[in-house]
Design a protein around this motif. Structure first.
Motif, mmCIF file in Angstrom:
data_model
loop_
_atom_site.group_PDB
_atom_site.id
_atom_site.type_symbol
_atom_site.label_atom_id
_atom_site.label_comp_id
_atom_site.label_asym_id
_atom_site.label_seq_id
_atom_site.Cartn_x
_atom_site.Cartn_y
_atom_site.Cartn_z
ATOM 1 N N ALA A 121 -57.764 18.891 -70.974
ATOM 2 C CA ALA A 121 -59.155 18.744 -71.419
ATOM 3 C C ALA A 121 -59.315 18.915 -72.927
ATOM 4 C CB ALA A 121 -60.044 19.741 -70.690
ATOM 5 N N GLY A 122 -58.234 19.270 -73.620
ATOM 6 C CA GLY A 122 -58.273 19.328 -75.083
ATOM 7 C C GLY A 122 -58.661 20.659 -75.677
ATOM 8 N N ILE A 123 -58.451 21.760 -74.939
ATOM 9 C CA ILE A 123 -58.794 23.085 -75.459
ATOM 10 C C ILE A 123 -57.921 23.413 -76.673
ATOM 11 C CG2 ILE A 123 -57.160 24.575 -74.223
ATOM 12 C CD1 ILE A 123 -60.955 25.176 -74.357
ATOM 13 N N ASP A 124 -58.414 24.276 -77.556
ATOM 14 C CA ASP A 124 -57.673 24.638 -78.771
ATOM 15 C C ASP A 124 -56.724 25.808 -78.562
ATOM 16 O OD1 ASP A 124 -59.070 22.720 -80.423
ATOM 17 O OD2 ASP A 124 -60.785 24.084 -80.396
ATOM 18 N N ALA A 125 -57.100 26.731 -77.688
ATOM 19 C CA ALA A 125 -56.307 27.941 -77.471
ATOM 20 C C ALA A 125 -56.677 28.514 -76.106
ATOM 21 C CB ALA A 125 -56.560 28.965 -78.575
ATOM 22 N N VAL A 134 -61.878 26.742 -80.114
ATOM 23 C CA VAL A 134 -62.486 27.101 -78.837
ATOM 24 C C VAL A 134 -61.367 27.679 -77.978
ATOM 25 C CG1 VAL A 134 -63.654 26.291 -76.762
ATOM 26 C CG2 VAL A 134 -64.242 25.308 -78.993
ATOM 27 N N ILE A 135 -61.517 28.936 -77.608
ATOM 28 C CA ILE A 135 -60.503 29.651 -76.821
ATOM 29 C C ILE A 135 -60.966 29.697 -75.373
ATOM 30 C CG2 ILE A 135 -59.234 31.818 -76.548
ATOM 31 C CD1 ILE A 135 -59.971 32.388 -79.545
ATOM 32 N N GLY A 136 -60.229 29.065 -74.483
ATOM 33 C CA GLY A 136 -60.578 29.044 -73.071
ATOM 34 C C GLY A 136 -59.977 30.221 -72.325
ATOM 35 N N MET A 137 -60.799 30.860 -71.482
ATOM 36 C CA MET A 137 -60.363 32.044 -70.743
ATOM 37 C C MET A 137 -59.699 31.674 -69.417
ATOM 38 S SD MET A 137 -60.909 34.764 -72.416
ATOM 39 C CE MET A 137 -60.360 35.742 -71.027
ATOM 40 N N ILE A 138 -58.589 32.334 -69.135
ATOM 41 C CA ILE A 138 -58.006 32.335 -67.788
ATOM 42 C C ILE A 138 -58.154 33.740 -67.232
ATOM 43 C CG2 ILE A 138 -55.900 32.134 -66.424
ATOM 44 C CD1 ILE A 138 -54.980 29.920 -68.266
ATOM 45 N N LEU A 151 -49.793 26.009 -77.122
ATOM 46 C CA LEU A 151 -51.043 26.307 -77.816
ATOM 47 C C LEU A 151 -51.030 27.755 -78.292
ATOM 48 C CD1 LEU A 151 -53.591 24.712 -75.308
ATOM 49 C CD2 LEU A 151 -53.037 23.844 -77.595
ATOM 50 N N PRO A 152 -51.936 28.142 -79.205
ATOM 51 C CA PRO A 152 -52.135 29.567 -79.461
ATOM 52 C C PRO A 152 -52.579 30.256 -78.167
ATOM 53 C CG PRO A 152 -53.189 28.248 -81.167
ATOM 54 C CD PRO A 152 -52.787 27.296 -80.082
ATOM 55 N N VAL A 153 -51.933 31.345 -77.816
ATOM 56 C CA VAL A 153 -52.233 32.056 -76.565
ATOM 57 C C VAL A 153 -52.431 33.535 -76.874
ATOM 58 C CG1 VAL A 153 -51.410 32.679 -74.250
ATOM 59 C CG2 VAL A 153 -50.921 30.404 -75.168
ATOM 60 N N GLY A 154 -53.474 34.111 -76.272
ATOM 61 C CA GLY A 154 -53.765 35.525 -76.463
ATOM 62 C C GLY A 154 -53.907 36.246 -75.146
ATOM 63 N N ILE A 155 -54.114 37.561 -75.239
ATOM 64 C CA ILE A 155 -54.194 38.392 -74.048
ATOM 65 C C ILE A 155 -55.147 39.553 -74.279
ATOM 66 C CG2 ILE A 155 -52.168 39.721 -74.793
ATOM 67 C CD1 ILE A 155 -51.426 40.118 -71.846
ATOM 68 N N GLN A 156 -55.903 39.890 -73.242
ATOM 69 C CA GLN A 156 -56.666 41.131 -73.201
ATOM 70 C C GLN A 156 -56.347 41.827 -71.887
ATOM 71 O OE1 GLN A 156 -60.991 40.900 -73.188
ATOM 72 N NE2 GLN A 156 -61.167 43.037 -73.814
#
Length: 266
Positions: A50-54, A14-18, A91-96
């Protein structure tokens, strides 16, 4: 090992958005860089507790979006934010980077030590609210090779939300997904028609034999996650985690925490 498995250590993430506050030079910008960074790190802290995966960061408040490129004032600050979140959470972190600034996102990910990017306009073309978005797969993957960033996964939207696909109406979702797979996408993202709108279960089921991982990129809530969980390889969740389920509102710990508890049971 494929990049998707490598990035997420074999779990269904589950990838949470910032959604970063409006960045310098954009019409809605009202905060200085320190305030933007602080707000993003506060949200990263909530997600981590809160236990997010990414986590993935995105400049969604930068409306109206530029098409296909952004200034250094955007990409450099997003690089810094991404780096700080990665260091803070591990954590695994991504970007758009909107809209369709995929090379800038890849450069930011490389500089910040991030794990993945979300790219729109990978295969075929579509008409977005920013204008005509052309396919970038060839240029983008060559750029990844040239900057020695092949460890960074590229997850790609197809039949993307907020867009007209009339010019490719004779190409099915499955055929589009197969084209993205053929063009070496590391993961395919399926969305509804708009932010917060759920993807079609029927269409997702048509992709069950696809070898490339499939992520759901919009409309996931605590009420429908049980329906989508068996038919995807991961989820990107933004709107539901915000107050009243609206993407512009503040992130709420309880919404994330309860969602993640349910997911762990699934």
């Amino acid at each position: 090992m494929d990049k998707f498995t490598s990035v997420f250590n074999g779990i269904k993430p589950v990838i949470g958005m910032i959604h970063l506050k409006a960045l310098p030079g954009t019409p809605k910008n009202s905060l200085n860089s320190s305030e933007i960074i602080r707000a993003a790190l506060d949200e990263a802290d909530i997600y981590m507790k809160a236990g997010i995966d990414a986590i993935m960061i995105e400049n969604m408040h930068d409306v109206p979006y530029l098409k296909g490129n952004v200034g250094h004032e955007i990409s450099s600050l997003m690089t810094l934010v991404g780096y700080l979140i990665k260091q803070k959470t591990q954590l695994p972190v991504g970007i758009q980077i909107l809209a369709g600034a995929n090379m800038e996102a890849l450069a930011a990910a490389k500089a910040a030590g991030l794990d993945f990017i979300r790219a729109e306009g990978f295969v075929f073309a579509h008409v977005a609210d920013e204008g005509f978005i052309e396919a970038q797969a060839g240029e983008l993957l060559r750029y990844r090779k040239n900057i020695n960033a092949e460890e960074i996964a590229i997850f790609t939207d197809i039949k993307k939300k907020h867009s007209s696909h009339a010019i490719t109406n004779d190409v099915t979702l499955l055929d589009t997904a197969k084209a993205a797979q053929f063009f070496l996408s590391d993961g395919i993202i399926i969305t509804g028609s708009h932010t917060g709108v759920s993807a079609s279960v029927e269409e997702l089921n048509s992709l069950e034999d696809l070898e490339t991982p499939v992520l759901i990129g919009s409309g996931i809530t605590k009420d429908n996650v049980v329906d989508y969980w068996p038919i995807c390889d991961g989820m990107i969740v933004g709107s539901y985690f915000k107050k009243e389920g609206y993407w512009q509102n503040e992130l709420e710990y309880n919404r994330v925490s309860e969602f993640m508890k349910l997911v762990k049971k699934l």
